[in-house]
Design an enzyme around this catalytic site. Structure first.
Site, PDB file in Angstrom:
ATOM      1  N   SER A 175       0.864  -1.195   0.000  1.00  0.00           N
ATOM      2  CA  SER A 175       0.000   0.000   0.000  1.00  0.00           C
ATOM      3  C   SER A 175       0.893   1.235   0.000  1.00  0.00           C
ATOM      4  O   SER A 175       2.058   1.161   0.434  1.00  0.00           O
ATOM      5  CB  SER A 175      -0.858   0.018   1.272  1.00  0.00           C
ATOM      6  OG  SER A 175      -1.492   1.275   1.426  1.00  0.00           O
ATOM      7  N   LYS A 227       2.236  -3.006   6.044  1.00  0.00           N
ATOM      8  CA  LYS A 227       2.520  -2.727   4.624  1.00  0.00           C
ATOM      9  C   LYS A 227       3.996  -2.387   4.407  1.00  0.00           C
ATOM     10  O   LYS A 227       4.585  -2.769   3.397  1.00  0.00           O
ATOM     11  CB  LYS A 227       1.601  -1.607   4.129  1.00  0.00           C
ATOM     12  CG  LYS A 227       0.115  -2.005   4.134  1.00  0.00           C
ATOM     13  CD  LYS A 227      -0.135  -3.279   3.350  1.00  0.00           C
ATOM     14  CE  LYS A 227      -1.607  -3.643   3.252  1.00  0.00           C
ATOM     15  NZ  LYS A 227      -1.838  -4.871   2.481  1.00  0.00           N
ATOM     16  N   TYR A 272      -1.598  -1.214  10.557  1.00  0.00           N
ATOM     17  CA  TYR A 272      -1.760  -1.389   9.105  1.00  0.00           C
ATOM     18  C   TYR A 272      -0.514  -0.881   8.369  1.00  0.00           C
ATOM     19  O   TYR A 272       0.022  -1.561   7.487  1.00  0.00           O
ATOM     20  CB  TYR A 272      -3.014  -0.640   8.644  1.00  0.00           C
ATOM     21  CG  TYR A 272      -3.355  -0.823   7.173  1.00  0.00           C
ATOM     22  CD1 TYR A 272      -4.040  -1.944   6.732  1.00  0.00           C
ATOM     23  CD2 TYR A 272      -2.990   0.139   6.223  1.00  0.00           C
ATOM     24  CE1 TYR A 272      -4.349  -2.110   5.385  1.00  0.00           C
ATOM     25  CE2 TYR A 272      -3.297  -0.018   4.885  1.00  0.00           C
ATOM     26  CZ  TYR A 272      -3.985  -1.143   4.469  1.00  0.00           C
ATOM     27  OH  TYR A 272      -4.295  -1.305   3.133  1.00  0.00           O
TER      28      TYR A 272
END
Ligand code: NDP
Length: 258
Positions: free
Chosen positions: A142, A159, A155
């Site tokens: 991401s 990533k 998160y």
């Protein structure tokens, strides 16, 4: 760019970006394993591909669970043939929880799906790739790998970890003809994006604004990421490994606010 007849596993293939990748690859002749935790979604995508003349099987998989991943990859090999390709796409979000207030369980949940899942799937698929003299892995990271987003430290870490994992996996497996690359998508219209949008104070305003943040003046669609994944899996990318391709409509080239 042909992947005709190649077996490719797409984790989280029952929704959003994974679904887009599964459908594009199958449309080009790949045999696709829709490795998905949620049966109704995986079955729907695999059925749709078959109705359109493609080859696909739903394979029930929880990428965070070691036994589930081992069983899933073995089942793919039996039903479709040994996997040549793996797209580590399954992922979950985590928003609006500052790290100082996050429970260890919240942290572990996101890391276990987004990062441990990619490790478990790669580890299970690589022996099949070695046995056929090569293969290709695409890890869906991401733009969060490169930028901080308050409330999403788990998160973001997952990533960033995915990009680091990609480099080392490429290093270890290049001599066996296995290429490993990552894609960093920007905002893509999927159920995950809608989940985040629904949490915002002014969802309609944010939805309009996000298009304008992109030099190309729109958010992405799953097919935008699918085309990049198809390229990285294909022989056209035969000398590309260990790299990260940002696919974000130009979102991250902007100096914010200018
Ligand atoms: P979606 O939620 O639409 O799709 C993710 C899929 O993965 C869902 O079908 C989900 O099932 C499945 N899944 C969740 N947990 C597991 C698990 N343990 N094992 C197997 N499958 C699982 O998300 P997106 O398509 O938006 O996201 C796909 C990937 O792209 C993710 O890794 C995400 O982080 C990344 N990404 C997305 C961006 C975006 O803007 N949409 C931007 C950048 C990266 P269920 O529905 O049951 O949870």
């Amino acid at each position: 760019m042909s992947l005709t007849g190649k077996v490719v596993i797409v984790t989280g293939g029952g929704s959003g970006i994974g679904r887009g990748i599964a459908e594009l690859l199958a449309g080009g002749g790949a045999k696709v394993a829709v490795a998905e935790i949620r049966e109704e979604h995986g079955v729907k995508v695999a059925d749709g591909i078959r109705r359109n003349g493609g080859v696909a099987e739903f394979i029930q998989t929880d990428v965070a669970n070691e036994d589930s991943v081992k069983a899933a990859v073995a089942r793919v090999a039996k039903m479709l043939g040994p996997p040549f390709g793996l797209v580590n796409n399954a992922g979950i979000g985590g928003w609006e929880i500052p790290a100082a207030e996050m429970t260890a369980g919240e942290w572990d949940r996101v890391l276990s799906v987004n990062l441990r899942g990619a490790f478990l799937c790669a580890r299970a698929a690589i022996p099949h790739m070695r046995a056929q003299g090569g293969g290709a892995i695409v890890n869906i990271a991401s733009v969060h790998a490169n930028f901080g987003f308050a409330g999403a430290s788990h998160y973001d870490a997952s990533k960033g970890g995915m990009v680091a994992f990609t480099r080392t996996l490429a290093l270890e497996n290049g001599p066996d003809g296995i290429r490993v690359n990552a894609i960093c998508p920007g905002y893509i219209d999927t159920p995950l994006w809608e989940e985040w949008l629904a949490m915002q104070a002014n969802p309609e305003g944010i939805e309009r604004a996000t298009s304008g943040w992109h030099p190309l003046r729109r958010r992405g669609l799953p097919v935008d990421i699918a085309k990049a994944a198809r390229f990285l899996l294909s022989a056209d990318a035969e000398w590309i490994t260990g790299t990260t391709l940002v696919v974000d409509g130009g979102l991250s080239v902007r100096y914010f606010g200018l």
